[in-house]
Design an enzyme around this catalytic site. Sequence first.
Site: not given
Lengths: 738, 158
Positions: A472, A627, A631, A704
């Site tokens: 996901g 990098r 986005p 995370e």
Amino acid sequence: MAIIGPVQQKNMGPPHSRIDGRAKVTGAAPYASDFAVGRPAYAYFVTSSIARGRITGFDMAAAGQVPGLLDILTYETMRGAVKKPTFFAGGGYAGTTIRPLDGPEIFHDGQIVAVVLADSYESAREAAYKVKVTCQAEQPAATFGSAGATTEDAADAKGHEDPAVGDIAAGLAAASATVDADYATPTQHHNPIELFTTTCAWTGDKLTVYEPSQIVHGLKHGVAEQLGIPPDHVRIVSPFVGGAFGSKASVTPRTALAAIAARCLGRPVKLVLTREQGFSVATYRAETRHHLRLGADADGKFTALSHEAWEVTSRPDSYLVAGTDTTARLYACPNVFTKVHLVHVDRNTPGFMRSPPEVPYLFPLECAIDEVAEKLGLDPIELRRRNDTMKEPIGGLPYTSRSLMECFDQAAESFGWARRSAAPASMRDGDWLIGWGCASTCYPTALAPATARVILWKDGRVKVETAAHDLGTGAYTALAQVAAERLGVPVGQVTIALGDSDLPPSPVAGGSITTASVSSVIAKACDAIRAKLGVNDSALIDPGIRVAGFERLGVALVQEYAEFAPHGAKPEGIDKLYAGLSTLKGGAMLEDRIQYAFGAEFVEVRIHARTREIRVPRVHGAFAAGRIVNPKTAHSQLMGGLIWGVSSALHEATEMDLGTARYINDNFADYLVPVNADIEDVSVILVPERDTQVNPLGIKGLGELGNVGTNAAVANAVYHATGRRIRELPIRLEKLLA
Amino acid sequence: MSAIHVTTKINGDVVDYVCEADETLLDVLRNRLGLTGAKEGCSTGDCGACSVTIDGRLTCSCLVLGAEADGREIGTIEGMAKGDELHPLQRKFLEHAALQCGICTPGILVAAKSLLEHNPKPTETEVRFGLAGNLCRCTGYDKIVRAVMDAAQEMRRA
């Protein structure tokens, strides 16, 4: 609502919608339990209702009367059928070494004690309910402080050293302001919405397993080990995973049992664990305790940090997260002492849950910083600025890049922090007490060896094959973007095959390593294709150049297989990868440098003056992670992380009966997670950052990063609203009523 | 146990099937009819991943028996797009990145479609509370609300 569209900034790729999105919104995406296998039998587990003791007998009379029943497997017939698994922390595959159905011993609540097989799910379940198990129960140890719990120093557990530097007593003596406090974090379960499912089908002596997995090559080898068959007789199929968060990153006992059941019956077996069974058959985030001492001088420079912690694990396995590896190195501080203890109790073995070390360990540190700031009369952002460092204090190693204060500046601006009135309980809106709090967030940037095969056709179609995983996270899309950019084709011409152990191996989708590791190997394979086509390193590749290259070669397709090993990796890393093992390198584990991603998180809470109802109208986070390939999906992961953080701070806790060591709220009615109605404005700011060292593409992981700082940001906001320091999570209204 | 013969309509098509008396509608859809878009997340009606409509009413298919579908009209995620043309909600979910792992997505889309059929012009709060029965663990809550609001606006214009 927050501004949604992430815009492309410096060192970011273009925002791209998920290439697998259409399959997901139409219901066509095949998750493991969606695969049809011919005429399956169904398995249903009978699980233990005691946490410690021995099985003394089974009464199968009633179960045997259920129509459609095929067989019931217990330790009486199965002893020795499953070979002893190797624990992942000892260089193996399994999340637990507890072998159900190998003997009468019970090690934890919810341990599998029988496998009921029937023609239908309903028959299997009915018969399972009618299996009577009699046990001789012993008093179990549930958690910290329980009689019978045994404690060992984590330093004795393989591989852990307690980081320390300087003289902690001298550092504390030199401090003008100190905090000395105890903190606690609760048991939490991942609870992906997708249940833990396994479908096993044999063709001759070859086994195919459909199971949601974060590590298909690891599951393949782990299952082969437990069945005692060659690994190349096992194939794992897991193209889509319905959430995992660490829970599908190691081998559970269920897979080998389903495989053996299918072999016994001579037909495929489908197993779908119930929500309740998932709490004890898979892993969880163990509860932790902390004693933290933090001192700073009058200028706000830290003089001492002492972080002692206790973690729970099972009787046989020493599972350890030891987040002091991070807290000891996060800020400049000349005197650091840490110590981690492991407490063995009668529970299932815990495991990785999203940001395993950082979530429980940053909570006390980032709360204590807020407290020290108040004692010194400093803004908490300013205190962090005065202790920001480009060199970690334990070994003096340089950070490869660190945009922590840039993140604070951007998030503070977006949040409107300058309008905050510093005194606790000084901001109020009618009956609602308003609190604003903030905290740092960070996550180690690690990578692991990876392999991939890339095929380019003359007409510009591209296929990428690698046994990585998209949980996901957006891996399908990001990896397609990397290949498309490198080979000069539109993203729509790239197909990506993931989640199948017949593909070249990739590492575990854990530790936020996938994008950096797998993009690196795909780029390497693409560069080899470019070289074959005669394109030099920096040139753009366009259709004309491509076709000319193919015509010169006189072929229809070019394919390249590549292997990538990150900085610090040992030569045998690729061999280990082929054996299903991921060797992570990075974070604080390197000899010459330290690499982390950073962020800053700001929270507004509103607490009702009379009922103490807690609302979170605003969460703003700014994050820098090298990098950013996509986005759009990065934004989603970070937003989801912030909501995970709010959930952890205010909602989630697995409750336990301390007398019986059993989980109480093992269902979605009682295990609290936020719903749409609990969440309001969540704003994510992507801060541009360039890191030329972490890997050739400059990518850090961020899956995370979002949920680490939120616990402390919420707790600091609750303090600001009420003047109450709550040091035990989750912060529920009853803790504010007393 | 004796099998039960059921005649129903699923996504507009007449469908006949045989099921056991104790089989849930979710199991019938997934295991007998190959309609695996509805997902099992809890079997207790708490997560909404198995959402379908029965005679236009939003229902957790894990809490209904397959036999109860007799003579009713069932709507599932598989009936939401018209051929290759996505429903505006599906399109907006893609545009707004309102999905991650995707396991909750079919249920949320079915619930959102039902919500907009009953309330074509919902407020943001009505969307948040209207979809509070669908858990997303990844979690895309803010984006889901935005996508539904945007789709509602587009559907009103159409």
